[in-house]
Design a protein around this motif. Structure first.
Motif, PDB file in Angstrom:
ATOM      1  N   ALA A 199     -41.763  33.204  40.565  1.00 34.98           N
ATOM      2  CA  ALA A 199     -42.472  32.829  41.787  1.00 34.98           C
ATOM      3  C   ALA A 199     -42.477  33.993  42.780  1.00 34.98           C
ATOM      4  O   ALA A 199     -41.646  34.904  42.709  1.00 34.98           O
ATOM      5  N   LYS A 200     -43.424  33.932  43.703  1.00 37.44           N
ATOM      6  CA  LYS A 200     -43.436  34.855  44.838  1.00 37.44           C
ATOM      7  C   LYS A 200     -42.603  34.200  45.935  1.00 37.44           C
ATOM      8  O   LYS A 200     -42.975  33.152  46.467  1.00 37.44           O
ATOM      9  N   VAL A 201     -41.458  34.800  46.255  1.00 41.54           N
ATOM     10  CA  VAL A 201     -40.461  34.143  47.095  1.00 41.54           C
ATOM     11  C   VAL A 201     -40.456  34.710  48.509  1.00 41.54           C
ATOM     12  O   VAL A 201     -40.409  35.924  48.707  1.00 41.54           O
ATOM     13  N   ALA A 202     -40.494  33.786  49.478  1.00 40.88           N
ATOM     14  CA  ALA A 202     -40.352  34.167  50.881  1.00 40.88           C
ATOM     15  C   ALA A 202     -39.185  33.397  51.477  1.00 40.88           C
ATOM     16  O   ALA A 202     -39.034  32.203  51.229  1.00 40.88           O
ATOM     17  N   VAL A 203     -38.366  34.085  52.243  1.00 39.45           N
ATOM     18  CA  VAL A 203     -37.226  33.452  52.910  1.00 39.45           C
ATOM     19  C   VAL A 203     -37.561  33.222  54.374  1.00 39.45           C
ATOM     20  O   VAL A 203     -38.054  34.131  55.065  1.00 39.45           O
ATOM     21  N   PHE A 204     -37.310  32.006  54.850  1.00 41.19           N
ATOM     22  CA  PHE A 204     -37.391  31.692  56.276  1.00 41.19           C
ATOM     23  C   PHE A 204     -35.969  31.786  56.840  1.00 41.19           C
ATOM     24  O   PHE A 204     -35.063  31.095  56.361  1.00 41.19           O
ATOM     25  N   THR A 205     -35.765  32.617  57.840  1.00 39.71           N
ATOM     26  CA  THR A 205     -34.452  32.741  58.460  1.00 39.71           C
ATOM     27  C   THR A 205     -34.609  32.938  59.960  1.00 39.71           C
ATOM     28  O   THR A 205     -35.619  33.479  60.424  1.00 39.71           O
ATOM     29  N   THR A 206     -33.610  32.506  60.705  1.00 35.67           N
ATOM     30  CA  THR A 206     -33.598  32.748  62.151  1.00 35.67           C
ATOM     31  C   THR A 206     -32.952  34.083  62.471  1.00 35.67           C
ATOM     32  O   THR A 206     -32.958  34.507  63.620  1.00 35.67           O
ATOM     33  N   SER A 207     -32.379  34.758  61.464  1.00 35.69           N
ATOM     34  CA  SER A 207     -31.565  35.957  61.686  1.00 35.69           C
ATOM     35  C   SER A 207     -32.241  37.214  61.157  1.00 35.69           C
ATOM     36  O   SER A 207     -32.278  37.424  59.933  1.00 35.69           O
ATOM     37  N   PRO A 208     -32.735  38.068  62.034  1.00 34.60           N
ATOM     38  CA  PRO A 208     -33.315  39.344  61.582  1.00 34.60           C
ATOM     39  C   PRO A 208     -32.324  40.182  60.768  1.00 34.60           C
ATOM     40  O   PRO A 208     -32.734  40.984  59.929  1.00 34.60           O
ATOM     41  N   SER A 209     -31.030  39.985  60.996  1.00 34.42           N
ATOM     42  CA  SER A 209     -30.014  40.750  60.277  1.00 34.42           C
ATOM     43  C   SER A 209     -29.978  40.423  58.784  1.00 34.42           C
ATOM     44  O   SER A 209     -29.372  41.162  57.999  1.00 34.42           O
ATOM     45  N   LYS A 210     -30.626  39.330  58.386  1.00 27.29           N
ATOM     46  CA  LYS A 210     -30.601  38.930  56.977  1.00 27.29           C
ATOM     47  C   LYS A 210     -31.809  39.430  56.183  1.00 27.29           C
ATOM     48  O   LYS A 210     -31.915  39.165  54.983  1.00 27.29           O
ATOM     49  N   VAL A 211     -32.703  40.158  56.834  1.00 27.49           N
ATOM     50  CA  VAL A 211     -33.933  40.586  56.170  1.00 27.49           C
ATOM     51  C   VAL A 211     -33.645  41.445  54.944  1.00 27.49           C
ATOM     52  O   VAL A 211     -34.149  41.182  53.842  1.00 27.49           O
ATOM     53  N   GLU A 212     -32.846  42.477  55.097  1.00 30.65           N
ATOM     54  CA  GLU A 212     -32.581  43.382  53.982  1.00 30.65           C
ATOM     55  C   GLU A 212     -31.827  42.684  52.862  1.00 30.65           C
ATOM     56  O   GLU A 212     -32.084  42.925  51.683  1.00 30.65           O
ATOM     57  N   ASP A 213     -30.879  41.816  53.224  1.00 29.82           N
ATOM     58  CA  ASP A 213     -30.123  41.094  52.204  1.00 29.82           C
ATOM     59  C   ASP A 213     -31.029  40.163  51.413  1.00 29.82           C
ATOM     60  O   ASP A 213     -30.902  40.033  50.193  1.00 29.82           O
ATOM     61  N   ALA A 214     -31.940  39.496  52.098  1.00 25.71           N
ATOM     62  CA  ALA A 214     -32.871  38.591  51.412  1.00 25.71           C
ATOM     63  C   ALA A 214     -33.698  39.356  50.388  1.00 25.71           C
ATOM     64  O   ALA A 214     -33.908  38.886  49.260  1.00 25.71           O
ATOM     65  N   LYS A 215     -34.143  40.543  50.756  1.00 23.02           N
ATOM     66  CA  LYS A 215     -34.935  41.346  49.829  1.00 23.02           C
ATOM     67  C   LYS A 215     -34.083  41.836  48.664  1.00 23.02           C
ATOM     68  O   LYS A 215     -34.537  41.898  47.519  1.00 23.02           O
ATOM     69  N   ARG A 216     -32.831  42.180  48.945  1.00 22.71           N
ATOM     70  CA  ARG A 216     -31.920  42.594  47.873  1.00 22.71           C
ATOM     71  C   ARG A 216     -31.719  41.474  46.855  1.00 22.71           C
ATOM     72  O   ARG A 216     -31.617  41.714  45.645  1.00 22.71           O
ATOM     73  N   LEU A 217     -31.685  40.254  47.342  1.00 19.41           N
ATOM     74  CA  LEU A 217     -31.462  39.098  46.469  1.00 19.41           C
ATOM     75  C   LEU A 217     -32.694  38.710  45.660  1.00 19.41           C
ATOM     76  O   LEU A 217     -32.584  37.929  44.713  1.00 19.41           O
ATOM     77  N   ALA A 219     -36.091  38.261  47.377  1.00 21.23           N
ATOM     78  CA  ALA A 219     -37.218  37.780  48.184  1.00 21.23           C
ATOM     79  C   ALA A 219     -38.289  38.864  48.287  1.00 21.23           C
ATOM     80  O   ALA A 219     -37.982  40.040  48.471  1.00 21.23           O
ATOM     81  N   HIS A 220     -39.530  38.448  48.161  1.00 30.96           N
ATOM     82  CA  HIS A 220     -40.638  39.387  48.279  1.00 30.96           C
ATOM     83  C   HIS A 220     -41.019  39.622  49.739  1.00 30.96           C
ATOM     84  O   HIS A 220     -41.589  40.660  50.077  1.00 30.96           O
ATOM     85  N   GLU A 221     -40.730  38.650  50.579  1.00 28.81           N
ATOM     86  CA  GLU A 221     -40.952  38.817  52.012  1.00 28.81           C
ATOM     87  C   GLU A 221     -40.005  37.909  52.777  1.00 28.81           C
ATOM     88  O   GLU A 221     -39.463  36.939  52.226  1.00 28.81           O
ATOM     89  N   VAL A 222     -39.791  38.241  54.039  1.00 31.00           N
ATOM     90  CA  VAL A 222     -38.877  37.482  54.898  1.00 31.00           C
ATOM     91  C   VAL A 222     -39.611  37.138  56.188  1.00 31.00           C
ATOM     92  O   VAL A 222     -40.245  38.002  56.804  1.00 31.00           O
ATOM     93  N   ILE A 223     -39.525  35.876  56.581  1.00 34.15           N
ATOM     94  CA  ILE A 223     -40.226  35.384  57.769  1.00 34.15           C
ATOM     95  C   ILE A 223     -39.186  34.949  58.793  1.00 34.15           C
ATOM     96  O   ILE A 223     -38.328  34.101  58.493  1.00 34.15           O
ATOM     97  N   ILE A 224     -39.224  35.533  59.962  1.00 37.78           N
ATOM     98  CA  ILE A 224     -38.321  35.131  61.046  1.00 37.78           C
ATOM     99  C   ILE A 224     -38.897  33.869  61.672  1.00 37.78           C
ATOM    100  O   ILE A 224     -39.946  33.914  62.335  1.00 37.78           O
ATOM    101  N   SER A 225     -38.224  32.762  61.452  1.00 36.39           N
ATOM    102  CA  SER A 225     -38.809  31.464  61.819  1.00 36.39           C
ATOM    103  C   SER A 225     -38.902  31.245  63.324  1.00 36.39           C
ATOM    104  O   SER A 225     -39.624  30.353  63.776  1.00 36.39           O
ATOM    105  N   LYS A 226     -38.191  32.030  64.112  1.00 36.90           N
ATOM    106  CA  LYS A 226     -38.293  31.923  65.573  1.00 36.90           C
ATOM    107  C   LYS A 226     -39.498  32.693  66.111  1.00 36.90           C
ATOM    108  O   LYS A 226     -39.847  32.556  67.285  1.00 36.90           O
ATOM    109  N   ASP A 227     -40.121  33.499  65.254  1.00 31.90           N
ATOM    110  CA  ASP A 227     -41.294  34.285  65.651  1.00 31.90           C
ATOM    111  C   ASP A 227     -42.550  33.507  65.263  1.00 31.90           C
ATOM    112  O   ASP A 227     -42.960  33.478  64.105  1.00 31.90           O
ATOM    113  N   MET A 228     -43.181  32.860  66.223  1.00 25.41           N
ATOM    114  CA  MET A 228     -44.306  31.983  65.933  1.00 25.41           C
ATOM    115  C   MET A 228     -45.513  32.738  65.381  1.00 25.41           C
ATOM    116  O   MET A 228     -46.318  32.178  64.641  1.00 25.41           O
ATOM    117  N   GLU A 229     -45.654  34.011  65.726  1.00 25.55           N
ATOM    118  CA  GLU A 229     -46.762  34.782  65.175  1.00 25.55           C
ATOM    119  C   GLU A 229     -46.577  34.973  63.669  1.00 25.55           C
ATOM    120  O   GLU A 229     -47.532  34.872  62.891  1.00 25.55           O
TER     121      GLU A 229
END
Length: 347
Positions: A199-217, A219-229
């Motif tokens: 699957a093409k995987v996207a992670v929703f997280t409230t923590s920008p600090s988790k972006v790189e870790d999500a990609k390492r695991l 995830a193809h993209e990471v969405i900061i759920s507090k950023d409405m744009e």
């Protein structure tokens, strides 16, 4: 009786402390496992602190158990002394109802027997994996593939199957867009498993600090759920979303991320009822469901899938003496991504 050492909660909200008890002698269909490692699940904290009610004390938690078979009953066929084996969240069920006959023991219509904080059919309490050994009937033991790191495989028996089962049940396939809400013990396993499916995987997280870790695991993209744009840019685009978060949050926001006929599945268990807007479902014929661990057959399938794709949990190994500290850290999300107890420390 078989003597065992453990750490147990003597009462609700009390710190875990050393505890000695006895396992039953082997019956004909029983397997005795010397526990090498046990994962620490967030549900352990809830139950030890009696946050879900009906806690039975003293309580020995732990349902992510792996180790080595040291003895088997006379009629055991699938295991022999020396085999690597595991025990997950269940140690018994009726095996006769419609759900059990379909391999869905987690939905046993007479109620399954939990690995701890539950009662055996004879009324005796079950004690979990924060201990030196466990005796379990053969039907509820899992074979641990030899190529998996044993300590890192322990969390597969709860976190792994909890996320694998809905991916399979809702037929997630290669090329689909899958969202994972939350990147904790469950979320990081959902990322790895969905990625392995293709699957093409996207992670929703409230923590920008988790972006790189999500990609390492994976995830193809990471969405900061507090950023409405960022959220608006993905609205109506997901085939499937697995929500792993146990804290209260807005389900409606994530439902709006689904395409028409998309599915969102809850595996986290917040302690307050959510507010659900009917329009979030109606407008796109979307579906909201839930999933609970998996049956024994599916759990073995998951372990074999993980062996094929070399998937294990990201862990931090601790001695049993640090379990109370680990609980406090886990509540603060200060672990990447699962604590695992080395049971040699109990000796």
């Amino acid at each position: 009786m078989i003597k065992a050492k453990a750490f147990a909660a003597p009462s609700a909200k009390a710190p875990l402390a050393p505890f000695n008890f006895e396992r039953r002698e082997l019956r004909d269909n029983d397997v005795h496992i010397e526990i090498h490692y046990c994962g620490v699940c967030h549900s352990d904290v809830h139950q030890v602190r009696d946050e879900w009610g009906k806690g039975m004390f003293p309580m020995v938690p732990g349902h992510e158990i792996v180790g080595k078979v040291t003895a088997v009953g006379a009629k055991v066929k699938k295991f022999k002394v020396g085999d690597l084996a595991g025990v997950g969240c269940l140690v018994d069920s009726c095996l006769d109802c419609a759900s059990c006959k379909e391999g869905l023991e987690q939905f046993c219509e007479k109620g399954f027997v939990g690995t701890y904080n539950s009662k055996e059919k004879d009324g005796s309490p079950t004690y979990g994996g924060y201990s030196t050994s466990i005796v379990t009937r053969e039907e509820f033991c899992l074979s641990i593939p030899k190529n998996l790191d044993l300590a890192a495989a322990a969390p597969l028996l709860c976190a792994g199957i909890t996320t694998y089962s809905p991916l399979r049940h809702w037929n997630v396939t290669k090329g689909q867009k899958v969202g994972v809400v939350g990147l904790g013990g469950l979320g990081h396993m959902a990322v790895k498993l969905a990625n392995a499916i293709g699957a093409k995987v996207a992670v929703f997280t409230t923590s920008p600090s988790k972006v790189e870790d999500a990609k390492r695991l994976g995830a193809h993209e990471v969405i900061i759920s507090k950023d409405m744009e960022q959220m608006k840019a993905h609205m109506g685009s997901f085939d499937f979303i697995i929500d792993t978060v146990s804290a209260p949050h807005d389900y409606n926001l994530y439902l709006s991320m689904l395409r028409r006929d998309g599915n969102m599945v809850l595996v986290g268990l917040p302690d307050t009822p959510p507010t659900l807007a009917a329009g979030a479902l109606i407008m796109g014929r979307r579906k909201l469901g839930g999933s609970l661990i998996g049956g024994i057959q599916e759990t073995q399938e998951m372990l074999d899938f993980c062996a094929k794709h070399n998937i294990v949990s990201d862990i931090e190994i601790i001695p049993i003496q640090k379990i109370n500290e680990a609980y406090e850290r886990m509540i603060k999300s200060d672990v990447k991504y699962r604590f695992v107890i080395d049971m040699k420390s109990l000796a």
